[in-house]
Scaffold this motif. Sequence first.
Motif, PDB file in Angstrom:
ATOM      1  N   ASP A 181       0.840  -1.207   0.000  1.00  0.00           N
ATOM      2  CA  ASP A 181       0.000   0.000   0.000  1.00  0.00           C
ATOM      3  C   ASP A 181       0.870   1.250   0.000  1.00  0.00           C
ATOM      4  O   ASP A 181       0.603   2.202  -0.722  1.00  0.00           O
ATOM      5  CB  ASP A 181      -0.927   0.022   1.212  1.00  0.00           C
ATOM      6  CG  ASP A 181      -2.111  -0.908   1.073  1.00  0.00           C
ATOM      7  OD1 ASP A 181      -2.356  -1.406  -0.042  1.00  0.00           O
ATOM      8  OD2 ASP A 181      -2.794  -1.139   2.090  1.00  0.00           O
ATOM      9  N   GLU A 182       1.918   1.237   0.809  1.00  0.00           N
ATOM     10  CA  GLU A 182       2.828   2.381   0.870  1.00  0.00           C
ATOM     11  C   GLU A 182       3.610   2.542  -0.428  1.00  0.00           C
ATOM     12  O   GLU A 182       3.754   3.640  -0.948  1.00  0.00           O
ATOM     13  CB  GLU A 182       3.803   2.233   2.048  1.00  0.00           C
ATOM     14  CG  GLU A 182       3.159   2.392   3.394  1.00  0.00           C
ATOM     15  CD  GLU A 182       2.587   3.786   3.604  1.00  0.00           C
ATOM     16  OE1 GLU A 182       3.271   4.777   3.264  1.00  0.00           O
ATOM     17  OE2 GLU A 182       1.459   3.885   4.106  1.00  0.00           O
ATOM     18  N   VAL A 183       4.118   1.443  -0.962  1.00  0.00           N
ATOM     19  CA  VAL A 183       4.907   1.490  -2.200  1.00  0.00           C
ATOM     20  C   VAL A 183       4.062   2.024  -3.345  1.00  0.00           C
ATOM     21  O   VAL A 183       4.481   2.915  -4.082  1.00  0.00           O
ATOM     22  CB  VAL A 183       5.460   0.085  -2.551  1.00  0.00           C
ATOM     23  CG1 VAL A 183       6.012   0.048  -3.969  1.00  0.00           C
ATOM     24  CG2 VAL A 183       6.541  -0.317  -1.557  1.00  0.00           C
ATOM     25  N   HIS A 184       2.854   1.505  -3.486  1.00  0.00           N
ATOM     26  CA  HIS A 184       2.012   1.918  -4.597  1.00  0.00           C
ATOM     27  C   HIS A 184       1.420   3.299  -4.383  1.00  0.00           C
ATOM     28  O   HIS A 184       1.183   4.021  -5.349  1.00  0.00           O
ATOM     29  CB  HIS A 184       0.942   0.872  -4.879  1.00  0.00           C
ATOM     30  CG  HIS A 184       1.525  -0.414  -5.387  1.00  0.00           C
ATOM     31  ND1 HIS A 184       2.232  -0.494  -6.564  1.00  0.00           N
ATOM     32  CD2 HIS A 184       1.555  -1.654  -4.860  1.00  0.00           C
ATOM     33  CE1 HIS A 184       2.655  -1.726  -6.745  1.00  0.00           C
ATOM     34  NE2 HIS A 184       2.259  -2.458  -5.722  1.00  0.00           N
ATOM     35  N   ALA A 185       1.190   3.706  -3.139  1.00  0.00           N
ATOM     36  CA  ALA A 185       0.722   5.067  -2.870  1.00  0.00           C
ATOM     37  C   ALA A 185       1.783   6.066  -3.297  1.00  0.00           C
ATOM     38  O   ALA A 185       1.479   7.102  -3.873  1.00  0.00           O
ATOM     39  CB  ALA A 185       0.388   5.237  -1.391  1.00  0.00           C
ATOM     40  N   GLN A 186       3.037   5.748  -3.044  1.00  0.00           N
ATOM     41  CA  GLN A 186       4.131   6.637  -3.454  1.00  0.00           C
ATOM     42  C   GLN A 186       4.178   6.741  -4.974  1.00  0.00           C
ATOM     43  O   GLN A 186       4.365   7.813  -5.523  1.00  0.00           O
ATOM     44  CB  GLN A 186       5.469   6.131  -2.916  1.00  0.00           C
ATOM     45  CG  GLN A 186       6.645   7.021  -3.238  1.00  0.00           C
ATOM     46  CD  GLN A 186       6.522   8.413  -2.646  1.00  0.00           C
ATOM     47  OE1 GLN A 186       6.108   8.552  -1.497  1.00  0.00           O
ATOM     48  NE2 GLN A 186       6.839   9.428  -3.409  1.00  0.00           N
ATOM     49  N   ASN A 187       3.985   5.635  -5.672  1.00  0.00           N
ATOM     50  CA  ASN A 187       3.975   5.672  -7.140  1.00  0.00           C
ATOM     51  C   ASN A 187       2.852   6.563  -7.644  1.00  0.00           C
ATOM     52  O   ASN A 187       3.031   7.327  -8.579  1.00  0.00           O
ATOM     53  CB  ASN A 187       3.831   4.266  -7.718  1.00  0.00           C
ATOM     54  CG  ASN A 187       5.069   3.427  -7.496  1.00  0.00           C
ATOM     55  OD1 ASN A 187       6.128   3.943  -7.180  1.00  0.00           O
ATOM     56  ND2 ASN A 187       4.922   2.129  -7.639  1.00  0.00           N
ATOM     57  N   TRP A 188       1.656   6.455  -7.042  1.00  0.00           N
ATOM     58  CA  TRP A 188       0.542   7.298  -7.462  1.00  0.00           C
ATOM     59  C   TRP A 188       0.827   8.754  -7.170  1.00  0.00           C
ATOM     60  O   TRP A 188       0.480   9.634  -7.938  1.00  0.00           O
ATOM     61  CB  TRP A 188      -0.747   6.860  -6.771  1.00  0.00           C
ATOM     62  CG  TRP A 188      -1.308   5.634  -7.393  1.00  0.00           C
ATOM     63  CD1 TRP A 188      -1.324   4.379  -6.854  1.00  0.00           C
ATOM     64  CD2 TRP A 188      -1.902   5.513  -8.685  1.00  0.00           C
ATOM     65  NE1 TRP A 188      -1.889   3.500  -7.738  1.00  0.00           N
ATOM     66  CE2 TRP A 188      -2.255   4.167  -8.869  1.00  0.00           C
ATOM     67  CE3 TRP A 188      -2.166   6.422  -9.710  1.00  0.00           C
ATOM     68  CZ2 TRP A 188      -2.866   3.708 -10.027  1.00  0.00           C
ATOM     69  CZ3 TRP A 188      -2.770   5.957 -10.864  1.00  0.00           C
ATOM     70  CH2 TRP A 188      -3.112   4.622 -11.009  1.00  0.00           C
ATOM     71  N   ARG A 189       1.492   9.028  -6.063  1.00  0.00           N
ATOM     72  CA  ARG A 189       1.830  10.412  -5.738  1.00  0.00           C
ATOM     73  C   ARG A 189       2.749  10.975  -6.817  1.00  0.00           C
ATOM     74  O   ARG A 189       2.574  12.109  -7.252  1.00  0.00           O
ATOM     75  CB  ARG A 189       2.506  10.476  -4.375  1.00  0.00           C
ATOM     76  CG  ARG A 189       2.876  11.872  -3.988  1.00  0.00           C
ATOM     77  CD  ARG A 189       3.612  11.904  -2.676  1.00  0.00           C
ATOM     78  NE  ARG A 189       3.949  13.284  -2.379  1.00  0.00           N
ATOM     79  CZ  ARG A 189       4.107  13.763  -1.195  1.00  0.00           C
ATOM     80  NH1 ARG A 189       3.967  12.985  -0.161  1.00  0.00           N
ATOM     81  NH2 ARG A 189       4.406  15.009  -1.010  1.00  0.00           N
TER      82      ARG A 189
END
Length: 100
Positions: free
Chosen positions: A62-70
């Motif tokens: 969740d953290e890894v992919h949230a950073q990508n979306w950011r």
Amino acid sequence: SLANIMYVDVGKQTTALRRVENSAVPETLCFSLLTKEGSLDLESNSPRERDALVSCFSLVLDEVHAQNWRDIYSGPANNMPSSFDDGYDEEAGISGQIPA
């Protein structure tokens, strides 16, 4: 890299885990990390360990992919507040800079 992992599957969801030679392995011990290239199929020592590992991988992803979306959505032209912005107050449901 963790960014290559798309999601976590619980149980015997992959073709490899469903093979006859893996029939003796309990489904309650299995989980898989899925990427575009394939999967990493894993067997834990207990159902509790499996659930803990799945939870931990899910939180990290969740953290890894949230950073990508950011990275995708935050740019100089985007002035709209986002939950990914620094200073987001989840309880209050507001975004913005929180004074130090």
